[in-house]
Design a protein around this motif. Structure first.
Motif, mmCIF file in Angstrom:
data_model
loop_
_atom_site.group_PDB
_atom_site.id
_atom_site.type_symbol
_atom_site.label_atom_id
_atom_site.label_comp_id
_atom_site.label_asym_id
_atom_site.label_seq_id
_atom_site.Cartn_x
_atom_site.Cartn_y
_atom_site.Cartn_z
ATOM 1 N N LEU A 298 -8.473 8.298 2.926
ATOM 2 C CA LEU A 298 -8.390 9.216 3.766
ATOM 3 C C LEU A 298 -7.182 10.201 3.190
ATOM 4 C CD1 LEU A 298 -8.021 7.059 6.979
ATOM 5 C CD2 LEU A 298 -9.639 8.646 6.559
ATOM 6 N N ALA A 299 -6.754 9.888 2.097
ATOM 7 C CA ALA A 299 -5.442 10.732 1.339
ATOM 8 C C ALA A 299 -4.305 10.637 2.440
ATOM 9 C CB ALA A 299 -6.000 11.909 0.970
ATOM 10 N N VAL A 300 -3.974 9.353 2.956
ATOM 11 C CA VAL A 300 -2.867 9.329 3.731
ATOM 12 C C VAL A 300 -1.552 9.446 3.152
ATOM 13 C CG1 VAL A 300 -1.407 7.550 5.220
ATOM 14 C CG2 VAL A 300 -4.139 7.483 5.325
ATOM 15 N N LYS A 301 -0.720 10.322 3.633
ATOM 16 C CA LYS A 301 0.496 10.639 2.785
ATOM 17 C C LYS A 301 1.200 9.484 2.381
ATOM 18 C CE LYS A 301 4.699 13.345 3.434
ATOM 19 N NZ LYS A 301 5.370 13.737 4.565
ATOM 20 N N ARG A 302 1.759 9.583 1.137
ATOM 21 C CA ARG A 302 2.102 8.385 0.375
ATOM 22 C C ARG A 302 3.734 8.322 0.535
ATOM 23 N NH1 ARG A 302 -1.064 4.742 -2.209
ATOM 24 N NH2 ARG A 302 -3.162 5.358 -1.694
ATOM 25 N N LYS B 82 -5.041 10.802 10.856
ATOM 26 C CA LYS B 82 -4.878 9.773 9.859
ATOM 27 C C LYS B 82 -4.114 8.771 10.321
ATOM 28 C CE LYS B 82 -6.455 12.824 6.440
ATOM 29 N NZ LYS B 82 -5.959 13.706 5.095
ATOM 30 N N ASP B 83 -2.745 9.116 10.323
ATOM 31 C CA ASP B 83 -1.798 8.182 10.503
ATOM 32 C C ASP B 83 -1.974 7.271 11.905
ATOM 33 O OD1 ASP B 83 -0.321 9.177 8.578
ATOM 34 O OD2 ASP B 83 1.263 10.136 9.728
ATOM 35 N N GLN B 84 -2.725 8.044 12.805
ATOM 36 C CA GLN B 84 -3.050 7.180 14.060
ATOM 37 C C GLN B 84 -4.020 5.943 13.639
ATOM 38 O OE1 GLN B 84 -4.063 9.383 17.466
ATOM 39 N NE2 GLN B 84 -2.619 10.973 16.573
ATOM 40 N N PHE B 85 -5.029 6.612 12.847
ATOM 41 C CA PHE B 85 -6.037 5.471 12.502
ATOM 42 C C PHE B 85 -5.439 4.227 11.719
ATOM 43 C CE2 PHE B 85 -8.907 3.753 9.138
ATOM 44 C CZ PHE B 85 -9.923 3.422 10.088
ATOM 45 N N ILE B 86 -4.216 4.561 10.799
ATOM 46 C CA ILE B 86 -4.014 3.589 10.128
ATOM 47 C C ILE B 86 -2.956 2.437 10.740
ATOM 48 C CG2 ILE B 86 -2.093 3.018 8.073
ATOM 49 C CD1 ILE B 86 -4.699 4.010 6.916
ATOM 50 N N ILE B 87 -2.268 3.188 11.835
ATOM 51 C CA ILE B 87 -1.408 2.482 12.840
ATOM 52 C C ILE B 87 -2.307 1.431 13.863
ATOM 53 C CG2 ILE B 87 -0.122 2.462 14.992
ATOM 54 C CD1 ILE B 87 0.901 5.290 13.902
ATOM 55 N N ALA B 88 -3.449 2.008 14.127
ATOM 56 C CA ALA B 88 -4.548 1.065 14.747
ATOM 57 C C ALA B 88 -5.066 0.256 13.972
ATOM 58 C CB ALA B 88 -5.598 1.929 15.319
ATOM 59 N N ILE C 52 0.901 -1.188 0.030
ATOM 60 C CA ILE C 52 0.050 -0.020 -0.034
ATOM 61 C C ILE C 52 1.032 1.415 0.153
ATOM 62 C CG2 ILE C 52 -2.075 -1.025 0.969
ATOM 63 C CD1 ILE C 52 -1.388 -0.130 3.605
ATOM 64 N N HIS C 53 2.218 1.189 0.119
ATOM 65 C CA HIS C 53 2.761 2.226 -0.053
ATOM 66 C C HIS C 53 2.527 3.495 0.645
ATOM 67 C CE1 HIS C 53 4.822 -0.311 -3.234
ATOM 68 N NE2 HIS C 53 3.536 -0.191 -3.543
ATOM 69 N N VAL C 54 2.360 3.512 1.946
ATOM 70 C CA VAL C 54 2.271 4.581 2.774
ATOM 71 C C VAL C 54 3.519 5.200 3.257
ATOM 72 C CG1 VAL C 54 0.071 3.789 3.961
ATOM 73 C CG2 VAL C 54 2.282 3.290 4.935
ATOM 74 N N THR D 258 -9.414 -4.093 3.234
ATOM 75 C CA THR D 258 -9.796 -2.653 3.458
ATOM 76 C C THR D 258 -9.003 -1.652 3.506
ATOM 77 O OG1 THR D 258 -10.540 -3.171 5.537
ATOM 78 C CG2 THR D 258 -12.252 -3.354 3.952
ATOM 79 N N ILE D 259 -7.685 -1.998 3.955
ATOM 80 C CA ILE D 259 -6.811 -0.817 4.300
ATOM 81 C C ILE D 259 -6.449 -0.068 3.233
ATOM 82 C CG2 ILE D 259 -4.555 -2.017 4.129
ATOM 83 C CD1 ILE D 259 -3.941 -0.871 7.035
ATOM 84 N N ARG D 260 -6.246 -0.652 1.958
ATOM 85 C CA ARG D 260 -5.848 0.065 0.763
ATOM 86 C C ARG D 260 -6.830 1.119 0.516
ATOM 87 N NH1 ARG D 260 -2.525 -1.972 -3.710
ATOM 88 N NH2 ARG D 260 -2.942 -4.063 -3.201
ATOM 89 N N PRO D 261 -8.232 0.470 0.285
ATOM 90 C CA PRO D 261 -9.303 1.805 -0.148
ATOM 91 C C PRO D 261 -9.106 2.888 0.950
ATOM 92 C CG PRO D 261 -9.986 -0.641 -0.350
ATOM 93 C CD PRO D 261 -8.754 -0.450 0.295
ATOM 94 N N LEU D 262 -9.166 2.369 2.239
ATOM 95 C CA LEU D 262 -9.002 3.427 3.217
ATOM 96 C C LEU D 262 -7.753 4.686 3.210
ATOM 97 C CD1 LEU D 262 -10.207 1.409 6.498
ATOM 98 C CD2 LEU D 262 -11.585 3.622 5.372
#
Lengths: 585, 585
Positions: free
Chosen positions: B412-416, B355-361, B157-159, B404-408
């Motif tokens: 959320l437009a998480v910084k790539r 946003k980052d916190q959400f992805i970490i969790a 997913i290349h975050v 679902t993490i990739r669509p999320l």
């Protein structure tokens, strides 16, 4: 401490580590390997290790397990041998090799077996209880030349290619004969009576074992080539398939009691050209490197284990039997080579000289295969005698013959391997002659090797390549490939020597663009940086900057009346940079 | 047929083959991996395989052996992770990572354990026989985020680099906590009474396990680096040492009940820079390639085995317990991340966004480590319930969260991750800032990360390099190395594009010398050759000949009034060749 849990992998890793460290140790002293072959040194290390284990535990050290040898240690070596087999000399001499491997081995088995039976009839030697069948069984396991031992010694003495392929090819292909005869005599030993049907079945089996091995190997080889057609998107597992399919071919052949060695060689030789064309350059480097690494470690482990297994109480000593075994091994091999070569030379223009014959006979080293086979013998009351005799023969051939063969090659002035690779001109000539001879054979109706090679090439380009290669529409000639390889190598050399000056790379130009704007600030302002960075490094960086900076300016007025391109001195570049820097605020 | 004999290696090879072929299969359809993560597909393949085995044999398929997992499958993946760990972001965020890994994991263990114990008190659920200790034990194995699962999903997913290293670093370093807590609760379960001494011993053990792992790893890493100093003469076994020493570090740590994962990561990160400098370029390619290959196969096998092991009769189904396990895993992780990040953000300028916190969790995937640990539990009457709950949590996290993490991330437009590598200019700036900040920290007396980094670098260049590097007197700056690498790459590109025109290689000149004398004869006389050779190939050869031939002549009059160097058309070259050929007899 929980040693039980990790014992198996830990001990395996430690053994491999010992083997690798032993290898490093030998190479630290350059003089040692030039006198004593590595195999002798490794057996010696093994003997010491075995002695230590024996001394500490007061019982025989563990013997090399035949299963471990045949299933895990032998395949990497044979795979390496097959993959890097020079196919041209191999197929050119395939007739001679097969003659040595098949007829020669049978000759040796029966020669040694019958003459040892003769020795057993002498009452003074107390050997009358060793039957003829047991002697023949022993002959079948002691007669075969060992590929691992041959490879270890012949790799270091650099004899000419033909001589090398004759001995080495024989040692590989005699596996089929050894397997058949060994299993035949072993089953005969257990049978109450032997019918003539069994003997004929044995002869038939020989073809099944050999050709079956080839068939299994080629099947897996072609499957491997076909699989690598589809690995374009996951380059990283490409090397795996080479190893997996080769190993499967070996295991499958062993499972059906065919010759595993023949199978893995056929697999490796069959898949090589297609796999090489399909996989990426880096994958191929990895395949080659890992194969070499693996076979080198296996080889080291085998010789160390040979040494370790020698120590202990597995031996029954009987001077006459053991001495005569060594003598008969030497005599029958010498006789066999002489007789067979006589016939070979009758039918060939390019004869085998008497010097070469001597080296072929003398290079008949025995090794770990005999050793594993003798331990696989069913238990009978003279097994320990056979073990002792086998150990002595192996140690004698590896130590005495292995250590003296290099001086003998020097003394006899045996023709050596040519040092330089063939030039492109030579390659074109060879190819031209191949086609010419194929044409002549075609016209004259003689179905010789060139005819078959031509037919095979036709079949290959017409059908096989289309199925097995990913980009089958653009097959590149080997000459073009060689040229590309040379150019690539040269380019790297140039880049490393810093002479790739005439064509500055775009990325480096880009970077130097960044550099020149940052350069002054960075170098001048930061005293700490200069302290930490080595002066050499700074010089290096500056040189790079200088070169690129100069070149950027130069890309404008490329034409200069007074200088030839590339003739300006580096001093001048540096001067210009200096001037530039002084001018800048 | 003798299947017994080859069974073990044959079946291992077949499993690896299945894994590799499955990988190829997925990549043939490009669309599939972009929607579903590979790990899900592999588990799915495993489920099907398990179903087939279950259907055919009518008994549960074999469960993934915990020993095989911990001793053979896990180390390659962790080694790969450690060796390719981006050390800069890792050490920059080491504080945050450790906070998540240690405090976060402990928080999750106790949170999940206690709240599940609460659920067990509800009479309607029939779970009163599950004690608090058993719940905590279950919590200790289910709480840990799995590096294999995280790697498999986050690689696709290349975050951005920081987010990636936070989740991934946590998943690696929590191993020490998991090991301690799991073993502690397991021994508590078997003890009649628990004294407070035991609890303090557990806390002390935690430091021993973690720091001991680091120490073991660094020791082996330094030994590996030292060993590669002496491999100059036998390049071929260089890659072996990287693998052997890392594996030994893992096994040794496991043997002393330390954290093997921490040990192998410390070993890989410690040895990397020295080994890279000592070994040859080809060895390094092999090391990198083989590491990737090995970890990729291990990873595939783990997910397939996970699927296979899921099928069968090992499960006891209890809706409330299983559902609440999933819910508590999610809730406690989310809470833990929120609370810990609150404190982290207080002390950092570069904060972690919500946003980052959400992805970490959300990225807290569970995997094969939990699965192996639950099977390692001592037998007690509710073990099958724990197995069922663990399986469901793993499948839920891998399938639902993993898919679902990739669509999320898109939503959320998480910084790539930035796509391009840093330029040389940026690198110089970064280095400059490092030195500057180290100086500032030195002056202000603050012992921050730059201060320590600077001290470590000093220690490294002053002592370590001299001991561990073969050519320690010429340390090259990373910028120089990068430049050389770029030049080498560029040179290869040039060579492959056939534009290395300005500096004809000596070997190719030599060969083309041969070629031009043979060329006419070869091409013209042999009709057969021309038939067999593809017209493309011939064209290729001729082009090469043309270029080189032209260049040989041109090396004399290098200066030409009318043309800029390299500007002449290929047509002209060909024309000249033609004229030459017509002139020749």
């Amino acid at each position: 401490l929980d040693y039980q849990h990790v014992q198996v992998p830990f001990e395996i890793t430690l053994w491999i580590m010992l083997a690798s460290l032993a290898k490093i140790g030998f190479h630290l002293y350059n003089k040692l390997p030039s006198v004593v072959p590595e195999s002798c040194l490794l057996i010696f290390v093994g003997l010491i290790m075995g002695g230590i284990i024996y001394g500490l535990n007061d019982r025989s050290p563990p013997v090399m397990d035949s299963d471990i040898f045949f299933l895990y240690l032998l395949p990497p070596i044979v795979l390496d041998a097959g993959y890097f087999m020079p196919s041209r000399p191999f197929f050119e001499n395939i007739g001679t090799i097969l003659l040595y491997a098949v007829v020669g081995t049978i000759w040796n088995v029966f020669g040694i077996g019958f003459s040892l039976y003769g020795i057993c009839q002498v009452k003074a030697f107390h050997l009358q209880d060793v039957s003829l069948l047991h002697n023949l069984l022993f002959g079948s396991l002691i007669a075969a030349v060992d590929p691992v031992a041959v490879l270890a010694v012949f790799e270091e003495i650099h004899v000419n290619e033909k001589l090398h392929i004759l001995v080495f090819g024989e040692s590989l292909l005699n596996d089929a004969v050894t397997v058949v005869l060994y299993k035949l005599f072993r089953s005969f030993c257990e049978m109450p009576t032997i019918k003539s049907v069994d003997v004929f079945a044995g002869v038939g089996k020989f073809f099944v074992v050999g050709l079956g091995g080839v068939l299994v190997g080629l099947t897996f080889g072609m499957t491997a080539a076909f699989t690598t057609r589809f690995t374009k998107d996951i380059r990283v597992i490409e090397p795996l398939f080479v190893f997996l399919y080769s190993y499967l071919s070996y295991l499958t052949a062993e499972m059906f009691h065919l010759s595993g060695i023949v199978a893995i060689i056929a697999c490796a030789m069959g898949m090589k050209r297609y796999v090489e064309a399909n996989i990426s350059l880096k994958s191929h480097t990895t395949v080659k490197y890992f194969m070499k690494m693996w076979s080198s470690v296996s080889d080291t482990l085998i010789f160390i284990f040979l040494g370790v297994s020698t120590i202990g109480e597995n031996h029954e000593w009987n001077w006459p039997y053991i001495c005569f075994t060594v003598i008969f091994c030497l005599i029958w091999r010498a006789l066999g080579v002489l007789v067979l070569t006589f016939f070979v030379n009758k039918f060939h223009v390019n004869t085998i000289t008497s010097k070469d014959q001597f080296i072929i006979a003398y290079g008949g080293l025995r090794g770990a295969i005999c050793f594993s086979l003798v331990f696989l013998l069913p238990n009978f009351h003279r097994k320990k005698l056979f073990i002792a005799a086998t150990t002595v023969v192996i140690l004698f051939t590896v130590f005495v013959q292995g250590m003296t063969i290099r001086p003998l090659v020097d003394l006899l002035a045996v023709k050596r391997k040519r040092e330089s690779a063939p030039t492109v001109g030579e390659q074109i000539h060879i190819r031209f002659l191949d086609h010419l001879l194929a044409g002549i054979e075609d016209i004259s109706g003689h179905w010789g090797q060139y005819y078959w090679k031509d037919k095979l090439e036709y079949f290959n380009s017409k059908y096989l390549q289309k199925i097995l290669l990913r980009e089958y529409d653009q097959p590149k000639s080997s000459i073009v490939l060689l040229y590309e390889k040379l150019e690539r190598k040269h380019a790297i050399e140039l880049a490393e020597a810093g002479q790739l000056g005439h064509a500055p790379s775009h990325p480096s130009l880009l970077h130097s663009g960044f550099l020149c704007s940052n350069n002054d600030r960075t170098v001048i302002t930061d005293k700490k940086l200069e302290d930490t960075l080595n002066p050499d490094v700074l010089e290096n960086i500056q040189e790079i900057l200088a070169r690129n900076l100069y070149r950027i300016r130069r890309t404008g007025p490329a034409y200069n009346r007074h200088t030839l391109p590339g003739e300006t001195e580096p001093v001048e570049h540096a001067k210009e940079i200096l001037i530039l820097r002084h001018k800048s605020p």
